[in-house]
Write an enzyme that holds these catalytic residues in place. Structure first.
Site, mmCIF file in Angstrom:
data_model
loop_
_atom_site.group_PDB
_atom_site.id
_atom_site.type_symbol
_atom_site.label_atom_id
_atom_site.label_comp_id
_atom_site.label_asym_id
_atom_site.label_seq_id
_atom_site.Cartn_x
_atom_site.Cartn_y
_atom_site.Cartn_z
ATOM 1 N N LYS A 169 -4.857 1.934 1.948
ATOM 2 C CA LYS A 169 -5.896 2.625 2.710
ATOM 3 C C LYS A 169 -5.491 4.084 2.714
ATOM 4 C CE LYS A 169 -7.050 -0.837 6.172
ATOM 5 N NZ LYS A 169 -5.809 -1.631 6.108
ATOM 6 N N MET A 177 -0.878 9.256 12.831
ATOM 7 C CA MET A 177 -2.253 9.409 12.335
ATOM 8 C C MET A 177 -2.952 10.567 13.041
ATOM 9 S SD MET A 177 -3.366 5.430 11.914
ATOM 10 C CE MET A 177 -2.537 4.778 13.347
ATOM 11 N N ASP A 229 0.831 -1.203 0.000
ATOM 12 C CA ASP A 229 0.000 0.000 0.000
ATOM 13 C C ASP A 229 0.861 1.246 0.000
ATOM 14 O OD1 ASP A 229 0.471 0.373 2.917
ATOM 15 O OD2 ASP A 229 -0.803 -1.415 3.031
HETATM 16 N N1 SAH Z 1 3.481 0.835 10.393
HETATM 17 C C1 SAH Z 1 3.815 2.238 10.206
HETATM 18 C C2 SAH Z 1 2.754 3.149 10.766
HETATM 19 C C3 SAH Z 1 1.409 3.004 10.100
HETATM 20 S S1 SAH Z 1 0.193 4.097 10.712
HETATM 21 C C4 SAH Z 1 5.180 2.511 10.821
HETATM 22 O O1 SAH Z 1 5.683 1.703 11.601
HETATM 23 O O2 SAH Z 1 5.783 3.517 10.474
HETATM 24 C C5 SAH Z 1 0.272 5.396 9.529
HETATM 25 C C6 SAH Z 1 0.921 6.602 10.136
HETATM 26 O O3 SAH Z 1 2.325 6.427 10.197
HETATM 27 C C7 SAH Z 1 0.728 7.869 9.352
HETATM 28 O O4 SAH Z 1 -0.529 8.449 9.605
HETATM 29 C C8 SAH Z 1 1.857 8.718 9.894
HETATM 30 O O5 SAH Z 1 1.542 9.209 11.174
HETATM 31 C C9 SAH Z 1 2.945 7.673 10.062
HETATM 32 N N2 SAH Z 1 3.850 7.611 8.894
HETATM 33 C C10 SAH Z 1 4.104 6.536 8.148
HETATM 34 N N3 SAH Z 1 5.026 6.811 7.209
HETATM 35 C C11 SAH Z 1 5.365 8.098 7.378
HETATM 36 C C12 SAH Z 1 6.274 8.978 6.728
HETATM 37 N N4 SAH Z 1 7.039 8.575 5.712
HETATM 38 N N5 SAH Z 1 6.363 10.239 7.187
HETATM 39 C C13 SAH Z 1 5.635 10.661 8.220
HETATM 40 N N6 SAH Z 1 4.746 9.882 8.868
HETATM 41 C C14 SAH Z 1 4.628 8.609 8.464
#
Ligand code: SAH
Length: 363
Positions: free
Chosen positions: A177, A292, A157
């Site tokens: 999503k 998020m 995704d």
């Molecule tokens: N599994 C992911 C998190 C998923 S929840 C992890 O461990 O990073 C999705 C949230 O992750 C987004 O809403 C944001 O808050 C954060 N996120 C994921 N990738 C990001 C990025 N490249 N830059 C900033 N925030 C990020």
């Protein structure tokens, strides 16, 4: 068109206009890799997978939602043409049109290499959850990249480091999503993983960050276990720690912070679906790392201040961490939400609240 012998080369595409024809799974890795390399990408395709539609919605790429026209390869947006329609006859026609127009063209390889020839550590009929890191293809682990290379099908995704899929001969299923946008329900994603594995494929579930940090990885492990499918987990670099780090913010720092708390802000304080104790978080003495939490940031910062957090506590928001579009906004807990809005920041973004958010190595 008969394929002649090629000449391998790496092109510098930064700032150059690249036309990608196709917006399905076979185009996804190329579009992402071109974006990572700083190209100005135009996509022509009647339909797009969710991650490409999302890039277009955020103006990271231009998408013309229509069929390919031979005139496309002669236009100003086509210094380089990438034929990635998933239809080899059409790709060959595009390559011929580009050659006739004197434009460079690359054609994606979709020859469907035999799984048995792969040097995969993964057995057929299994699922590997791979944490892809925050978005830069350099931040996936070596083990994770091995699994992606050896996969028959990658279910992914938009927050995954999609550039790693460039030039790989794998089937890509995009089940993104998008906040308040199109999405594939989790049950459907679980079903796809199980069905693909039951069909004897080597399946990789590639996610952004770490699959077990707000990534539904646990649910996917449960779904596979219930169906008797072996699952392996390859941890990833979570954006919760890497996002701040890429902005120069250490989530712990001797003298500033003895801990950090990672929370989801997908529902605001006071919402019946929220299980977080924001009063306790305001008093925790740890940094807060909010995921998020773009739309909800005004409500969250107001609640923290109402619960006694000093309004002057430093805060920083890092958006698109590890991507060419990375943006950092700094302020304090009283001002960060407004500063984020002024800067036009959207998801994905991470907000850090605590003394570390004001960390300045020169100070
Ligand atoms: N599994 C992911 C998190 C998923 S929840 C992890 O461990 O990073 C999705 C949230 O992750 C987004 O809403 C944001 O808050 C954060 N996120 C994921 N990738 C990001 C990025 N490249 N830059 C900033 N925030 C990020």
């Amino acid at each position: 068109m008969a394929r002649s012998i090629g000449f391998g080369a790496t092109l510098s595409v930064s700032g150059r206009r690249v036309l990608v024809v196709g917006a399905g799974g076979s185009a996804l890795g190329q579009v992402a890799a071109l974006r990572d390399a700083g190209a100005r990408v135009t996509v022509v395709a009647p339909d797009a997978v969710q991650s490409i539609a999302d890039l277009a919605e955020r103006d990271v790429v231009q998408w013309h939602a229509r069929s390919y026209d031979a005139a496309d390869v002669t236009g100003p947006d086509a210094e380089l043409v990438v034929a990635a329609t998933g239809d080899s006859e059409l790709d060959d026609r595009i390559a011929a049109d580009a050659a006739a127009a004197g434009r460079w063209c690359t054609v994606a390889t979709t020859d469907g290499a035999d799984g048995a020839t792969r040097h995969a550590r993964q057995a057929a009929g299994t699922v590997v959850l791979v944490g892809g890191g925050p978005g830069d293809p350099g931040l996936i682990t070596v083990a994770g990249m091995d699994a992606v290379r050896g996969a028959d099908v990658v279910v992914t995704d938009r927050l995954a480091p999609l550039g790693v899929l460039n030039d790989l001969d794998v089937e890509v299923v995009d089940v993104g999503k998008i906040p308040r946008g199109r999405f594939t329900p989790q049950e459907e994603i679980n079903r796809i993983l199980v069905e693909q594995a039951q069909a004897g494929k080597r399946v990789v579930r590639l996610k952004g960050g770490d699959n077990f940090v707000f990534g539904r990885g646990g649910e996917e492990v449960e779904a596979c276990a219930a169906a008797g499918i072996p699952v392996e987990v390859i941890p990833g670099v979570t954006s919760a720690i890497a996002g701040p780090a890429l902005a120069g913010i250490p989530v712990t720092h001797r003298g500033l912070s003895q801990g950090f708390t990672i929370v989801s802000g997908h529902v605001p304080p006071g919402d019946p679906r929220s299980t977080l104790d924001w009063a306790a978080l305001a008093r925790s003495g740890t940094d807060l790392v909010l995921l998020m939490a773009v739309a909800t940031l005004p409500a969250i910062t107001a609640a923290l201040i109402a619960e006694g957090l000093d309004p002057a506590t430093p805060a920083a928001t890092v958006a698109d961490a590890a991507l060419p579009t990375q943006q950092v906004v700094r302020g304090d807990v009283a001002t960060i939400a407004a500063r984020m809005t002024e800067a036009g920041i959207g998801a994905p973004a991470i907000t850090v609240i605590g003394q570390v958010a004001g960390f300045d190595p020169r100070a």
